[in-house]
Design a protein around this motif. Structure first.
Motif, PDB file in Angstrom:
ATOM      1  N   LEU A   8       0.973  -1.330   0.001  1.00 18.37           N
ATOM      2  CA  LEU A   8      -0.127   0.018  -0.075  1.00 18.37           C
ATOM      3  C   LEU A   8       0.838   1.014  -0.077  1.00 18.37           C
ATOM      4  CD1 LEU A   8      -2.901  -0.650   2.466  1.00 18.37           C
ATOM      5  CD2 LEU A   8      -3.108   0.264   0.047  1.00 18.37           C
ATOM      6  N   VAL A   9       0.695   2.243  -0.967  1.00 16.70           N
ATOM      7  CA  VAL A   9       1.556   3.580  -0.893  1.00 16.70           C
ATOM      8  C   VAL A   9       0.434   4.518  -1.001  1.00 16.70           C
ATOM      9  CG1 VAL A   9       3.161   4.759  -2.398  1.00 16.70           C
ATOM     10  CG2 VAL A   9       3.017   2.287  -2.567  1.00 16.70           C
ATOM     11  N   VAL A  27       5.710  10.288   1.067  1.00 14.94           N
ATOM     12  CA  VAL A  27       5.171   8.907   0.555  1.00 14.94           C
ATOM     13  C   VAL A  27       5.549   7.993   1.250  1.00 14.94           C
ATOM     14  CG1 VAL A  27       5.195   7.639  -1.553  1.00 14.94           C
ATOM     15  CG2 VAL A  27       5.490  10.123  -1.831  1.00 14.94           C
ATOM     16  N   THR A  28       4.642   7.168   1.619  1.00 21.74           N
ATOM     17  CA  THR A  28       4.732   6.081   2.560  1.00 21.74           C
ATOM     18  C   THR A  28       4.249   4.887   2.028  1.00 21.74           C
ATOM     19  OG1 THR A  28       4.342   7.635   4.462  1.00 21.74           O
ATOM     20  CG2 THR A  28       4.545   5.155   5.118  1.00 21.74           C
ATOM     21  N   VAL A  29       5.267   3.520   2.252  1.00 22.03           N
ATOM     22  CA  VAL A  29       5.032   2.481   1.913  1.00 22.03           C
ATOM     23  C   VAL A  29       4.468   1.558   3.044  1.00 22.03           C
ATOM     24  CG1 VAL A  29       5.830   0.321   0.300  1.00 22.03           C
ATOM     25  CG2 VAL A  29       6.443   2.555  -0.250  1.00 22.03           C
ATOM     26  N   GLU A  34       9.489   5.077   3.712  1.00 22.57           N
ATOM     27  CA  GLU A  34       8.958   6.337   3.730  1.00 22.57           C
ATOM     28  C   GLU A  34      10.181   7.335   3.070  1.00 22.57           C
ATOM     29  OE1 GLU A  34       6.080   8.111   7.031  1.00 22.57           O
ATOM     30  OE2 GLU A  34       7.874   8.047   7.714  1.00 22.57           O
ATOM     31  N   SER A  35       9.409   8.547   2.357  1.00 18.26           N
ATOM     32  CA  SER A  35      10.371   9.463   1.808  1.00 18.26           C
ATOM     33  C   SER A  35       9.683  10.838   1.928  1.00 18.26           C
ATOM     34  CB  SER A  35      10.696   9.302   0.470  1.00 18.26           C
ATOM     35  OG  SER A  35      11.293  10.298   0.032  1.00 18.26           O
ATOM     36  N   ASN A  36      10.428  11.997   2.330  1.00 19.52           N
ATOM     37  CA  ASN A  36       9.975  13.328   2.427  1.00 19.52           C
ATOM     38  C   ASN A  36      10.557  14.112   1.183  1.00 19.52           C
ATOM     39  OD1 ASN A  36       8.395  12.966   4.800  1.00 19.52           O
ATOM     40  ND2 ASN A  36      10.383  12.970   5.735  1.00 19.52           N
ATOM     41  N   LYS A  37      10.653  13.508   0.013  1.00 20.14           N
ATOM     42  CA  LYS A  37      11.296  14.023  -1.175  1.00 20.14           C
ATOM     43  C   LYS A  37      10.617  14.993  -1.729  1.00 20.14           C
ATOM     44  CE  LYS A  37      14.927  13.938  -3.923  1.00 20.14           C
ATOM     45  NZ  LYS A  37      16.298  13.892  -3.713  1.00 20.14           N
ATOM     46  N   HIS A  38       9.401  14.777  -1.914  1.00 21.89           N
ATOM     47  CA  HIS A  38       8.164  16.081  -2.296  1.00 21.89           C
ATOM     48  C   HIS A  38       8.031  17.239  -1.444  1.00 21.89           C
ATOM     49  CE1 HIS A  38       6.878  14.194  -5.832  1.00 21.89           C
ATOM     50  NE2 HIS A  38       6.585  13.091  -5.252  1.00 21.89           N
ATOM     51  N   ASN A  93      12.323  -1.499  -4.833  1.00 17.63           N
ATOM     52  CA  ASN A  93      13.486  -2.360  -4.365  1.00 17.63           C
ATOM     53  C   ASN A  93      14.516  -1.643  -3.867  1.00 17.63           C
ATOM     54  OD1 ASN A  93      12.461  -4.949  -5.279  1.00 17.63           O
ATOM     55  ND2 ASN A  93      12.701  -4.277  -7.559  1.00 17.63           N
ATOM     56  N   ASN A  94      14.393  -0.200  -4.227  1.00 22.06           N
ATOM     57  CA  ASN A  94      15.613   0.826  -3.755  1.00 22.06           C
ATOM     58  C   ASN A  94      14.717   2.244  -3.523  1.00 22.06           C
ATOM     59  OD1 ASN A  94      17.673   2.361  -2.995  1.00 22.06           O
ATOM     60  ND2 ASN A  94      18.563   2.365  -5.168  1.00 22.06           N
ATOM     61  N   PHE A  95      13.875   2.181  -2.218  1.00 23.80           N
ATOM     62  CA  PHE A  95      13.037   3.280  -2.549  1.00 23.80           C
ATOM     63  C   PHE A  95      13.554   4.536  -2.088  1.00 23.80           C
ATOM     64  CE2 PHE A  95       9.381   5.591  -0.052  1.00 23.80           C
ATOM     65  CZ  PHE A  95       8.463   5.729  -1.162  1.00 23.80           C
ATOM     66  N   SER A  96      14.847   4.649  -1.552  1.00 24.07           N
ATOM     67  CA  SER A  96      15.649   6.009  -0.938  1.00 24.07           C
ATOM     68  C   SER A  96      15.916   6.956  -2.107  1.00 24.07           C
ATOM     69  CB  SER A  96      16.774   5.706  -0.042  1.00 24.07           C
ATOM     70  OG  SER A  96      17.490   4.815  -0.923  1.00 24.07           O
TER      71      SER A  96
END
Length: 697
Positions: free
Chosen positions: A88-89, A97-99, A116-120, A152-155
């Motif tokens: 679930l994303v 953006v959280t997985v 999880e990423s705060n790129k945006h 596979n490489n979310f970062s």
């Protein structure tokens, strides 16, 4: 018809089509509050249990989240591996953006978050996944931000190219459903950009010339790679535009039935002729985008629906999220509301005690509900059957010997202003009275089980000896001792053979008596029938054999006999020398003989007979199989012999192959061989081309 409902103001996502059972994930919607002004947020998963007639959804699990969601998708990445339910994303209001692991949410585990990423830098309003590579995601936010994520490489996300200018919000991202490296994005201004991810650059831009398109949705055609639709939220232009990239100067078609701006669209992946839309006019419509016709309208409450989605697993289901805090699941196949109304009454009745509340201990009388003269509320289904229930082909017989057939062809890939009509073919069937009579006779035989009588009638009415042979072989299948009778039909009778053997023994016995009475009448080199024991010790063959036997060297004695051509003596000595020596002696003897039948009888190797026999001797080979072959391999060996005969190509050999298939009981092979023969005697009259040219012999 509404099937399920729950009170939530949430963003929704269905479980993938491959997942069972069907789940619906709900994430608390951003920028919305319920009537209690609750500021908490959660991610919940509900199971769609349609065996339960109530409207309630069954909660399977939930977790508390620190942010609310603008977008939510459920991808099948890793589905089924180690019990995984996919991923679930969620795209949140703070740019995160959280997985999540759905199975972790349903088990209420603390490690449900796997990425999880705060790129945006702004709210993530757009999410989509690659239908060909489920590990690839696309997200869109403010300032033309678009990222491509690899689960596979979310970062470390990548961008599809340089940001579109001028900078504006990204409201939609969508992967092409036919070409995996093509993706599109759209902004509220109504502009859409198509990206080629192999080149990391835009390849075409689409914009409405009226400058009134406020894009709220964009979807690719499920089957045509170059077509997509754009939905407008602007009340001045509440339309859905269908574009084709090959003719991108203006929309291919415009769907106009909403009276206020469109909030959400969803295209069925099971039927390209079903496109859902919800708008600010409180309507949920189902379109046929090929014709522009509204083929269904959902009965909804007087509230805006901000999100509609088709169910991937069950194509007849859809879910709708409205601003009044309701998530509803509908079916487009129609139905009646009476069952739901009765379920609601039962639920209310169950809330009260069935006993008298004043303590008298008496059961309350049943409630007398006045009968309404009005008809129950019936919700009509779609105006046309959806693709998943249509027959791809069909055929029916009609009066007068007519046959009606149809087939559903695929829609044309080229854009067309008019849909091609379906075609129905009407054919005239020629009736043959004789054929119908034979068919009725066969039907009677099948119903009564009188197969032997049926075959006997066919033998009497046969026009040729060849046809009679086929029916004789078929009749044997319905009698006892079939293999013995097959041998008799092939001309091999055990009784006749026994008579010949007895006659031969009698003649040989008389011959032996004459030899004893007059031994001088025969050659002087013949041996006497009774001889005295003689042990030669010479160096010739006899002497060497005697010496080998005296020292117990049976193998050497056997070798000497075989080299001297004395096979009978070799076999007798091998019996005394043991089973292994006897087996080797038999093999050496059989290798020098030309009679392969003797070899097969001794070694029980009937495949060699089938593969190596001359086709002229097919009858003898079949007789050997009928006599000696084991039941478990008999049918296969008969089929092998039949295929050899069938490959010969002549009419006679095809008929002989049919007899082999009859013996094996292989109806499929029999019918196939029968049909290949165009001028067979069955179809030729007396004196015809195939009358007597295919005799069994």
């Amino acid at each position: 018809m509404r099937l399920k409902e729950i009170l939530r103001t949430a963003t929704q996502a269905w479980s993938p089509a491959a997942h069972h059972p069907t789940y619906l994930a709900l994430g608390t919607s951003a920028q919305q509050l319920d009537a209690s002004f609750n500021t908490t947020s959660a991610l919940e998963i509900f199971e769609m249990d349609f065996a339960d007639p109530s409207l309630e959804m069954k909660l399977s699990g939930s977790i508390t989240t620190t942010h609310r969601f603008h977008s939510l998708i459920w991808v099948n990445f890793g589905l089924g591996v180690g019990g995984s339910a996919g991923r679930l994303v969620g795209g949140s209001d703070n740019g995160t953006v959280t997985v999540y692991r759905p199975e972790g949410i349903m088990a209420s585990l603390e490690d449900a978050i796997v990425g999880e990423s705060n790129k945006h830098t702004g709210p993530v309003r757009a999410l989509d996944y690659n239908p060909f590579q489920s590990n690839l995601l696309a997200s869109g936010a403010n300032d033309s931000e678009i990222y491509i994520w690899d689960l596979n490489n979310f970062s470390n996300p990548m961008t599809p190219g340089t940001k579109a200018q001028p900078l504006e919000d990204v409201s939609v991202v969508a992967w092409n459903r036919q070409v995996q490296h093509i993706m599109a994005s759209a902004s509220p201004s109504g502009k859409a950009v198509v990206w080629d991810l192999r080149k990391n650059e835009p390849i075409i831009k689409i914009s409405d010339h009226s400058n009134r398109m406020h894009c709220s949705g964009m979807l690719w055609h499920p089957e045509v790679a170059t077509q997509l639709v754009l939905a407008s939220e602007d009340d001045r232009l509440p339309v859905i535009q269908m574009w084709d990239l090959r003719f991108a100067t203006s929309p291919l078609k415009v769907l106009e039935s909403h009276t206020r701006g469109i909030l959400s669209i969803s295209w069925s992946q099971a039927d390209p002729e079903l496109l859902l839309s919800s708008a600010k006019d409180n309507r949920i419509l189902c379109w046929n985008p090929m014709t522009g016709e509204v083929i269904y309208e959902l009965p909804t409450a007087n509230q805006w629906c901000f999100d509609v989605q088709w169910c991937p697993r069950n194509p007849a289901l859809l879910s709708a999220a409205s601003f009044d805090g309701h998530i509803s699941v509908y079916s487009v196949m129609g139905g009646s509301l009476s069952a739901q109304q009765l379920a609601s009454v039962d639920k209310i009745s169950a809330s009260f005690d069935a006993m008298d509340p004043f303590g008298t201990g008496q059961v309350l009388p049943p409630l007398q509900v006045p009968q309404s003269p009005t008809q129950p509320t019936i919700i009509p289904p779609l105006k046309k059957p959806p693709k998943w229930v249509r027959r791809p082909v069909g055929a029916r017989f009609a009066f007068g010997g007519k046959l009606i057939t149809f087939e559903n062809s695929k829609p044309p890939q080229q854009p067309s202003t008019q849909q091609l009509p379906g075609q129905v073919f009407v054919s005239q069937v020629t009736t043959e009275t004789e054929f119908l009579q034979r068919s009725r006779e066969l039907q009677v035989a099948l119903e009564t089980g009188s197969f032997t009588s049926f075959c006997q009638a066919k033998i009497r009415s046969a026009d040729s000896e060849s046809e009679q042979d086929v029916w004789r072989f078929l009749m044997v299948n319905f009698e006892d001792e079939a293999r013995v009778k097959f041998l008799r039909l092939l001309g091999f009778s055990r009784d006749e053979l026994e008579r010949k053997v007895n006659n031969s023994i009698f003649l040989n016995h008389n011959f032996e008596l004459k030899c004893r009475k007059d031994p001088a009448a025969f050659s002087s080199g013949s041996s006497s029938l009774i001889s005295s024991l003689n042990l030669p010790f010479s160096v010739d063959t006899d002497g060497l054999i005697t010496q080998a036997l005296l020292v117990g060297n049976f193998e050497g004695a056997v070798d000497l006999c075989l080299s001297d051509g004395r096979f009978a003596e070799a076999i007798l000595l091998a019996i005394s020398g043991g089973e292994e020596l006897l087996k080797r002696t038999q093999q050496r003897y059989l290798a020098k003989q030309r009679n392969s039948l003797i070899s097969s009888v001794v070694t029980q190797n009937w495949r060699d007979i089938v593969h190596s026999c001359e086709l002229e001797n097919w009858k003898e080979a079949l007789a050997a199989l009928l006599t000696y072959a084991h039941p478990e391999e008999f049918a296969q060996l008969c089929d092998m012999l039949g295929m050899r005969l069938e490959a010969g190509g002549s009419e006679k050999q095809r008929l002989q192959a049919c007899l082999c298939y009859i013996c094996s009981g292989n109806i499929e092979k029999l019918v196939g061989c029968w049909n290949q023969h165009r001028d067979w005697c069955f179809f030729a009259g007396p004196g015809g081309e195939g009358d007597d040219s295919a005799e069994v012999n």
